[in-house]
Design a protein around this motif. Structure first.
Motif, mmCIF file in Angstrom:
data_model
loop_
_atom_site.group_PDB
_atom_site.id
_atom_site.type_symbol
_atom_site.label_atom_id
_atom_site.label_comp_id
_atom_site.label_asym_id
_atom_site.label_seq_id
_atom_site.Cartn_x
_atom_site.Cartn_y
_atom_site.Cartn_z
ATOM 1 N N VAL A 1 135.398 -31.440 -39.398
ATOM 2 C CA VAL A 1 136.628 -30.848 -38.878
ATOM 3 C C VAL A 1 136.885 -29.327 -39.679
ATOM 4 C CG1 VAL A 1 139.179 -30.303 -38.216
ATOM 5 C CG2 VAL A 1 137.371 -32.848 -37.329
ATOM 6 N N GLY B 1 134.637 -28.429 -40.898
ATOM 7 C CA GLY B 1 133.489 -27.361 -41.232
ATOM 8 C C GLY B 1 132.210 -27.259 -42.106
ATOM 9 N N SER C 1 126.882 -33.987 -31.314
ATOM 10 C CA SER C 1 127.042 -33.200 -32.300
ATOM 11 C C SER C 1 128.021 -32.916 -33.377
ATOM 12 C CB SER C 1 126.556 -32.204 -31.741
ATOM 13 O OG SER C 1 127.607 -31.508 -30.978
ATOM 14 N N SER D 1 129.839 -30.610 -32.688
ATOM 15 C CA SER D 1 131.322 -29.585 -32.557
ATOM 16 C C SER D 1 131.874 -30.572 -32.026
ATOM 17 C CB SER D 1 129.942 -28.477 -31.863
ATOM 18 O OG SER D 1 128.863 -28.807 -30.945
ATOM 19 N N GLU D 2 131.125 -31.587 -30.956
ATOM 20 C CA GLU D 2 132.139 -32.652 -30.148
ATOM 21 C C GLU D 2 132.302 -33.409 -30.871
ATOM 22 O OE1 GLU D 2 129.550 -34.224 -26.665
ATOM 23 O OE2 GLU D 2 128.359 -34.375 -27.724
ATOM 24 N N VAL E 1 133.769 -32.715 -33.533
ATOM 25 C CA VAL E 1 135.780 -32.256 -33.939
ATOM 26 C C VAL E 1 136.472 -31.776 -32.863
ATOM 27 C CG1 VAL E 1 136.939 -29.941 -34.776
ATOM 28 C CG2 VAL E 1 133.738 -31.053 -36.208
ATOM 29 N N ILE F 1 140.154 -33.161 -32.772
ATOM 30 C CA ILE F 1 141.374 -32.640 -33.020
ATOM 31 C C ILE F 1 142.155 -33.036 -31.172
ATOM 32 C CG2 ILE F 1 141.868 -30.579 -32.793
ATOM 33 C CD1 ILE F 1 139.927 -29.343 -34.159
ATOM 34 N N LEU G 1 130.888 -24.323 -25.812
ATOM 35 C CA LEU G 1 130.818 -24.578 -27.927
ATOM 36 C C LEU G 1 131.778 -25.764 -27.812
ATOM 37 C CD1 LEU G 1 130.112 -21.658 -29.657
ATOM 38 C CD2 LEU G 1 128.580 -23.516 -29.305
ATOM 39 N N VAL G 2 133.024 -25.518 -27.236
ATOM 40 C CA VAL G 2 133.966 -26.140 -27.173
ATOM 41 C C VAL G 2 134.190 -27.943 -26.380
ATOM 42 C CG1 VAL G 2 136.637 -27.251 -26.971
ATOM 43 C CG2 VAL G 2 136.211 -24.968 -28.046
ATOM 44 N N GLY H 1 131.178 -28.967 -26.694
ATOM 45 C CA GLY H 1 129.758 -29.406 -27.595
ATOM 46 C C GLY H 1 128.386 -29.416 -26.677
ATOM 47 N N SER I 1 129.460 -21.304 -38.345
ATOM 48 C CA SER I 1 129.181 -22.760 -37.476
ATOM 49 C C SER I 1 130.118 -23.390 -36.649
ATOM 50 C CB SER I 1 129.331 -24.233 -38.614
ATOM 51 O OG SER I 1 130.213 -24.256 -38.601
ATOM 52 N N LYS I 2 128.862 -23.945 -35.991
ATOM 53 C CA LYS I 2 129.835 -24.458 -34.440
ATOM 54 C C LYS I 2 130.876 -24.856 -34.350
ATOM 55 C CE LYS I 2 126.494 -26.496 -31.819
ATOM 56 N NZ LYS I 2 125.747 -26.931 -30.542
ATOM 57 N N SER I 3 130.961 -26.381 -35.113
ATOM 58 C CA SER I 3 131.699 -27.016 -35.446
ATOM 59 C C SER I 3 133.394 -25.927 -36.125
ATOM 60 C CB SER I 3 131.894 -28.408 -36.713
ATOM 61 O OG SER I 3 130.962 -27.901 -37.427
ATOM 62 N N GLU I 4 133.195 -25.274 -36.715
ATOM 63 C CA GLU I 4 134.394 -24.160 -37.882
ATOM 64 C C GLU I 4 135.622 -23.308 -36.739
ATOM 65 O OE1 GLU I 4 134.330 -22.699 -41.396
ATOM 66 O OE2 GLU I 4 132.208 -22.373 -41.300
ATOM 67 N N VAL J 1 134.735 -24.192 -33.090
ATOM 68 C CA VAL J 1 135.848 -25.315 -31.844
ATOM 69 C C VAL J 1 137.253 -25.492 -33.059
ATOM 70 C CG1 VAL J 1 135.417 -27.759 -31.151
ATOM 71 C CG2 VAL J 1 133.618 -26.257 -31.720
ATOM 72 N N ALA J 2 136.907 -26.206 -34.138
ATOM 73 C CA ALA J 2 137.867 -26.667 -34.776
ATOM 74 C C ALA J 2 138.693 -25.335 -34.534
ATOM 75 C CB ALA J 2 137.454 -26.817 -36.105
ATOM 76 N N ILE K 1 139.902 -25.038 -30.711
ATOM 77 C CA ILE K 1 141.349 -25.607 -30.597
ATOM 78 C C ILE K 1 142.564 -25.224 -31.244
ATOM 79 C CG2 ILE K 1 141.926 -28.018 -30.254
ATOM 80 C CD1 ILE K 1 138.426 -28.620 -30.369
#
Lengths: 208, 208
Positions: free
Chosen positions: A160, A162, A194, A196-197, A199, A203, B159-160, B162, B194-197, B199-200, B203
């Motif tokens: 989460v 990153g 993935s 992102s999913e 994460v 959250i 992206l969120v 996923g 990055s995608k996850s950052e 997304v975090a 959200i």
DNA sequence: CCGGATATCCCCTGAATTGGTGATTGTTTC
DNA sequence: GAAACAATCACCAATTCAGGGGATATCCGG
């Protein structure tokens, strides 16, 4: 304590006016049926509390709250409406409303709400409070996280934030491949595939 | 309407008991100073509403709520405590409490809270309501998202959810490389890589 | 009409991620 | 004591991402 009203229904507006002027501790400083010249009116009157309907001619109440809070953050706004759907409630609250009462609220409760809001507290009609609450408790899949082990939860938190596999490996003093293994397990358990999913799910289900 | 009390302070417990039995519409079905044999007690009494202190001998009130709600979801719990810190409030609410009132709450308000909670509503002390509310309004970086264009926001939402670049390209009827371009721009604007950052951040700053 | 912002597209390269299929060592549980 | 699970590590192949170049076209405001 100066109160301003925005309400398009004349009957209802008048009964609110009556309620305020007979309250003893409040002064009605303005009462309007639309949001025209919203900011000028507010600036001229400088109310302590604004009672705001949602459905209004001109700008709707939800946008009006936003404007008021942007320009006059010290003014507290209490929504007062017939709408009870999550969208409108959350939009209002996110825009800065401090209270949310329905139109069927008993008069003394309305006064109570105004007083609470004026003092920096908040007041929700119980059914609205319940909806707000549900937003917290939105873990409809209870087993979905408890089945994560401590290690997996720990690694999920790093995801989460990153971090890459490599960084996580360094942070946790385990090998890159172990991180990889844990993450594979996490994906399996959360039914994602993935970062992102994972994460997003973490959250939303509150692992933050 | 059957009420059970869990409260370790004897004085306070007795005054709650008195409040309940003299209320007219409530029946005191149990009053305890600790959480020992919690589930057995609850099962035997089957109260409609539980008044729960946080600081208790045995299991603390926050964990107790969780247990009660897990085994008896229909029972509504109202926290009743001196603690007003976010941690305890949110932990209680997340664990399933339907109300949260402070111990300095006026007696008639306590009864009102119990009645609301019994009917499936929620009741918060205004200051608690305010804290809950603040949790909604936490968008401390207002400019950080407005600078995203419509297209960028749209793609960020995907992206969120996923989706991969390729899927997003299909969904939006633009080419993979265009998606790539947009995402590069998004990263730049959000200061992530990055995608996850992304997304975090999306959200947490409420783009959901 | 020009500069800036937006949206669209393309290529390339190295790094990171994902998804398999393993194995070993403990611990807990029945 | 076997079975189940958790945590650790490994190798490999395919895919996806991230960051770096560019290139058009449009629209908008000065």
């Amino acid at each position: 304590m100066k109160i301003a009203i925005f309400e398009d229904n004349q009957k209802f507006r008048e009964s609110l006016e009556f309620l305020i002027v007979t309250s003893g501790d409040m002064e009605l400083c303005g009462s309007f049926e639309d949001t025209n010249r919203l900011l000028q009116r507010i600036e001229a009157l400088m109310p302590d509390v604004v009672l705001m309907d949602i459905h209004l001619p001109g700008k709707n109440g939800i946008d009006a709250v936003k404007e008021i809070k942007e320009h006059f953050p010290a003014i507290n706004v209490c929504m007062q409406t017939v709408f009870e759907d999550d969208d409108k409630i959350f939009a209002s609250l996110c825009n800065g409303a401090s209270g949310y009462i329905l139109k069927n609220t008993a008069p003394e409760k309305v006064l109570q709400a105004i007083r609470e809001v004026a003092e920096g507290g908040s007041f929700f009609t119980p059914s609205v409070a319940r909806r707000v609450l549900n937003n917290f408790q939105q873990q409809p899949h209870p087993g979905e996280f408890t089945q994560l082990t401590d290690r997996e939860r720990e690694i999920l938190k790093f995801l989460v934030e990153g971090m890459s596999y490599k960084i996580i490996a360094d942070k946790t003093f385990i090998s890159y491949e172990t991180v990889h293994s844990h993450i594979k397990k996490i994906y399996e358990k959360l039914h994602v595939n993935s970062k992102s999913e994972a994460v997003a799910k973490a959250i939303k289900r509150r692992l933050v």
